[in-house]
Write a protein that holds these residues in place. Structure first.
Motif, PDB file in Angstrom:
ATOM      1  N   SER A  42       0.805  -1.230   0.000  1.00 44.55           N
ATOM      2  CA  SER A  42       0.000   0.000   0.000  1.00 44.55           C
ATOM      3  C   SER A  42       0.834   1.273   0.000  1.00 44.55           C
ATOM      4  N   LYS A  43       2.146   1.153  -0.197  1.00 39.32           N
ATOM      5  CA  LYS A  43       3.003   2.353  -0.182  1.00 39.32           C
ATOM      6  C   LYS A  43       2.477   3.423  -1.132  1.00 39.32           C
ATOM      7  N   THR A  44       2.527   4.639  -0.686  1.00 45.92           N
ATOM      8  CA  THR A  44       2.062   5.862  -1.376  1.00 45.92           C
ATOM      9  C   THR A  44       0.534   6.004  -1.431  1.00 45.92           C
ATOM     10  N   GLU A  63       4.402  -2.000   3.710  1.00 41.90           N
ATOM     11  CA  GLU A  63       4.816  -0.605   3.571  1.00 41.90           C
ATOM     12  C   GLU A  63       6.333  -0.526   3.445  1.00 41.90           C
ATOM     13  N   ASN A  64       6.808   0.361   2.568  1.00 40.24           N
ATOM     14  CA  ASN A  64       8.247   0.530   2.372  1.00 40.24           C
ATOM     15  C   ASN A  64       8.856   1.607   3.250  1.00 40.24           C
ATOM     16  N   TYR A  65       8.082   2.661   3.473  1.00 38.00           N
ATOM     17  CA  TYR A  65       8.630   3.817   4.181  1.00 38.00           C
ATOM     18  C   TYR A  65       8.080   3.786   5.602  1.00 38.00           C
ATOM     19  N   CYS A  87       6.855  -4.649   7.129  1.00 36.58           N
ATOM     20  CA  CYS A  87       7.826  -3.653   6.676  1.00 36.58           C
ATOM     21  C   CYS A  87       8.628  -4.290   5.543  1.00 36.58           C
ATOM     22  N   ILE A  88       8.555  -3.687   4.346  1.00 33.33           N
ATOM     23  CA  ILE A  88       9.237  -4.275   3.193  1.00 33.33           C
ATOM     24  C   ILE A  88      10.250  -3.313   2.579  1.00 33.33           C
ATOM     25  N   GLY A  89      10.614  -2.270   3.313  1.00 28.61           N
ATOM     26  CA  GLY A  89      11.596  -1.312   2.816  1.00 28.61           C
ATOM     27  C   GLY A  89      12.877  -1.388   3.625  1.00 28.61           C
ATOM     28  N   CYS A 171      13.045 -11.974  -1.770  1.00 27.72           N
ATOM     29  CA  CYS A 171      13.944 -11.415  -2.772  1.00 27.72           C
ATOM     30  C   CYS A 171      13.184 -10.505  -3.729  1.00 27.72           C
ATOM     31  N   ILE A 172      13.923  -9.575  -4.318  1.00 28.07           N
ATOM     32  CA  ILE A 172      13.372  -8.615  -5.304  1.00 28.07           C
ATOM     33  C   ILE A 172      14.287  -8.630  -6.525  1.00 28.07           C
ATOM     34  N   PRO A 173      14.200  -9.650  -7.365  1.00 31.59           N
ATOM     35  CA  PRO A 173      15.070  -9.662  -8.540  1.00 31.59           C
ATOM     36  C   PRO A 173      14.747  -8.501  -9.479  1.00 31.59           C
ATOM     37  N   GLY A 209       7.731 -12.301  -5.972  1.00 30.22           N
ATOM     38  CA  GLY A 209       6.687 -12.055  -6.961  1.00 30.22           C
ATOM     39  C   GLY A 209       6.008 -10.725  -6.695  1.00 30.22           C
ATOM     40  N   MET A 210       5.947  -9.865  -7.737  1.00 31.01           N
ATOM     41  CA  MET A 210       5.271  -8.579  -7.646  1.00 31.01           C
ATOM     42  C   MET A 210       4.255  -8.517  -8.802  1.00 31.01           C
ATOM     43  N   SER A 211       3.695  -7.338  -9.050  1.00 30.96           N
ATOM     44  CA  SER A 211       2.629  -7.267 -10.064  1.00 30.96           C
ATOM     45  C   SER A 211       3.072  -7.834 -11.411  1.00 30.96           C
ATOM     46  N   ALA A 212       4.338  -7.557 -11.798  1.00 33.22           N
ATOM     47  CA  ALA A 212       4.781  -7.915 -13.144  1.00 33.22           C
ATOM     48  C   ALA A 212       5.241  -9.367 -13.269  1.00 33.22           C
ATOM     49  N   VAL A 225       3.171 -13.439  -2.384  1.00 36.39           N
ATOM     50  CA  VAL A 225       3.427 -12.457  -3.428  1.00 36.39           C
ATOM     51  C   VAL A 225       3.100 -11.070  -2.871  1.00 36.39           C
ATOM     52  N   ARG A 226       3.903 -10.098  -3.270  1.00 35.15           N
ATOM     53  CA  ARG A 226       3.755  -8.718  -2.770  1.00 35.15           C
ATOM     54  C   ARG A 226       3.246  -7.860  -3.921  1.00 35.15           C
ATOM     55  N   ILE A 227       1.987  -7.480  -3.849  1.00 39.41           N
ATOM     56  CA  ILE A 227       1.339  -6.852  -5.006  1.00 39.41           C
ATOM     57  C   ILE A 227       0.910  -5.428  -4.681  1.00 39.41           C
ATOM     58  N   GLY A 228       1.460  -4.483  -5.446  1.00 37.94           N
ATOM     59  CA  GLY A 228       1.097  -3.079  -5.275  1.00 37.94           C
ATOM     60  C   GLY A 228       0.223  -2.578  -6.408  1.00 37.94           C
ATOM     61  N   SER A 229       0.854  -2.246  -7.536  1.00 39.00           N
ATOM     62  CA  SER A 229       0.137  -1.543  -8.604  1.00 39.00           C
ATOM     63  C   SER A 229      -1.043  -2.331  -9.174  1.00 39.00           C
ATOM     64  N   ALA A 230      -0.964  -3.643  -9.252  1.00 39.57           N
ATOM     65  CA  ALA A 230      -2.080  -4.412  -9.801  1.00 39.57           C
ATOM     66  C   ALA A 230      -3.317  -4.301  -8.909  1.00 39.57           C
ATOM     67  N   GLN A 234      -1.468   2.721 -10.375  1.00 38.69           N
ATOM     68  CA  GLN A 234      -0.113   3.268 -10.508  1.00 38.69           C
ATOM     69  C   GLN A 234       0.209   4.176  -9.333  1.00 38.69           C
ATOM     70  N   ARG A 235       1.474   4.117  -8.893  1.00 38.25           N
ATOM     71  CA  ARG A 235       1.896   4.988  -7.802  1.00 38.25           C
ATOM     72  C   ARG A 235       2.370   6.332  -8.346  1.00 38.25           C
ATOM     73  N   SER A 236       2.060   7.376  -7.607  1.00 36.33           N
ATOM     74  CA  SER A 236       2.595   8.685  -7.953  1.00 36.33           C
ATOM     75  C   SER A 236       3.377   9.159  -6.740  1.00 36.33           C
TER      76      SER A 236
HETATM   77  C1  PLP Z   1       6.664  -1.655  -4.315  1.00 41.21           C
HETATM   78  C2  PLP Z   1       7.055  -3.018  -3.921  1.00 41.21           C
HETATM   79  C3  PLP Z   1       6.269  -4.110  -4.282  1.00 41.21           C
HETATM   80  C4  PLP Z   1       5.036  -4.023  -5.165  1.00 41.21           C
HETATM   81  O1  PLP Z   1       5.382  -3.724  -6.465  1.00 41.21           O
HETATM   82  P1  PLP Z   1       4.296  -3.725  -7.652  1.00 41.21           P
HETATM   83  O2  PLP Z   1       5.131  -3.872  -8.859  1.00 41.21           O
HETATM   84  O3  PLP Z   1       3.591  -2.430  -7.564  1.00 41.21           O
HETATM   85  O4  PLP Z   1       3.393  -4.863  -7.428  1.00 41.21           O
HETATM   86  C5  PLP Z   1       6.663  -5.363  -3.806  1.00 41.21           C
HETATM   87  N1  PLP Z   1       7.745  -5.527  -3.036  1.00 41.21           N
HETATM   88  C6  PLP Z   1       8.516  -4.492  -2.672  1.00 41.21           C
HETATM   89  C7  PLP Z   1       9.694  -4.735  -1.805  1.00 41.21           C
HETATM   90  C8  PLP Z   1       8.202  -3.224  -3.114  1.00 41.21           C
HETATM   91  O5  PLP Z   1       9.006  -2.202  -2.764  1.00 41.21           O
END
Ligand code: PLP
Length: 241
Positions: A42-44, A63-65, A87-89, A171-173, A209-212, A225-230, A234-236
């Motif tokens: 849910s960041k931003t 949340e990242n921040y 906390c994912i940041g 991991c965040i490849p 795993g993220m949105s893409a 899986v960690r899903i934001g934009s989907a 989109q984040r601004s």
């Molecule tokens: C922002 C973020 C995500 C989500 O990314 P999306 O591409 O929007 O799904 C997942 N993991 C981490 C660590 C992030 O910073």
């Protein structure tokens, strides 16, 4: 339909669409969708958006921040017991106390010093802090995360900290050009995770795993899986909370 109803429907439709992606990806490789948890990133996005997604049935949020996360945790205090905050940041030493006092999970532990501080600062009345070791699985030069070679020693040290509960790795490849390349990298994380479990270590979470690249991650053994934009759109960053 009222505006409020339309907005409720929007969030629950998006949530359902993501759940459906997880389900299809799991079934395609013979896994049960129940093995994969969804973390809503849910960041931003404002606390209101989190409340809407929660109302649609989602319980775990990332949340990242740290300050932004704590503000939202406070704004949603009335449902604190239902929510699970991750906390994912990146975490600097001077922020560990905030994380230890407010979050349920930390997915980005990559140094013993940070782990030690989180352990020492976790309030006695709270459950142990769930942690994942962030592994720099594709060895990006500028990326955070412990190298795969050093991850096991860090895991052993973390398991001796009583106020932390090591649940696995994250991991965040970097984005990859195609499905095969995505799976090849996720597979390395999976092998590392399986190696730990084979030693009898009680771990249950492989966060990737993220949105893409959700589908490739699920095909490769992800359990979260960690899903934001989907989910949120989109984040601004300019309008970050
Ligand atoms: C922002 C973020 C995500 C989500 O990314 P999306 O591409 O929007 O799904 C997942 N993991 C981490 C660590 C992030 O910073």
């Amino acid at each position: 339909m009222t505006i409020e109803n339309a907005i409720d429907t929007l969030w629950s439709d998006r949530l359902k669409a993501v759940q459906q992606r997880i389900e299809l990806a799991a079934r395609a490789v013979g896994r049960s969708p129940d093995e994969i948890r969804l973390l809503a990133v849910s960041k931003t996005f404002p606390a209101d958006a989190v409340a809407q997604v929660h109302a649609a049935g989602q319980l775990a949020f990332g949340e990242n921040y740290i300050q932004e996360g704590i503000d939202k945790i406070a704004a949603l205090q009335s449902v604190r017991g239902e929510l699970e905050w991750h906390c994912i940041g990146p975490i600097q030493s001077n922020k560990t106390r905030w994380v230890a006092e407010h979050f349920d999970w930390v997915q980005t532990v990559d140094r013993l010093k940070i782990a030690q501080r989180l352990n020492d600062q976790r309030p006695a009345e709270m459950a142990p802090l769930n942690v994942l070791i962030q592994v720099n699985i594709d060895s990006g030069a500028t990326k955070s995360g412990v190298s795969p070679n050093e991850a096991e020693a860090l895991a052993q040290a973390l398991m001796r900290l009583p106020r932390l509960r090591l649940r696995g790795l994250m991991c965040i490849p970097d984005p990859q050009p195609d499905w095969q390349a995505q799976c090849a990298i996720f597979r390395q994380a999976r092998d590392l995770f399986d190696g730990w479990r084979a030693q009898g270590w009680a771990m249950d979470t492989l966060s990737m795993g993220m949105s893409a690249d959700l589908e490739a991650a699920v095909a490769s053994g992800s359990t979260m899986v960690r899903i934001g934009s989907a989910l949120f759109g989109q984040r601004s960053y300019s309008s970050a909370v």
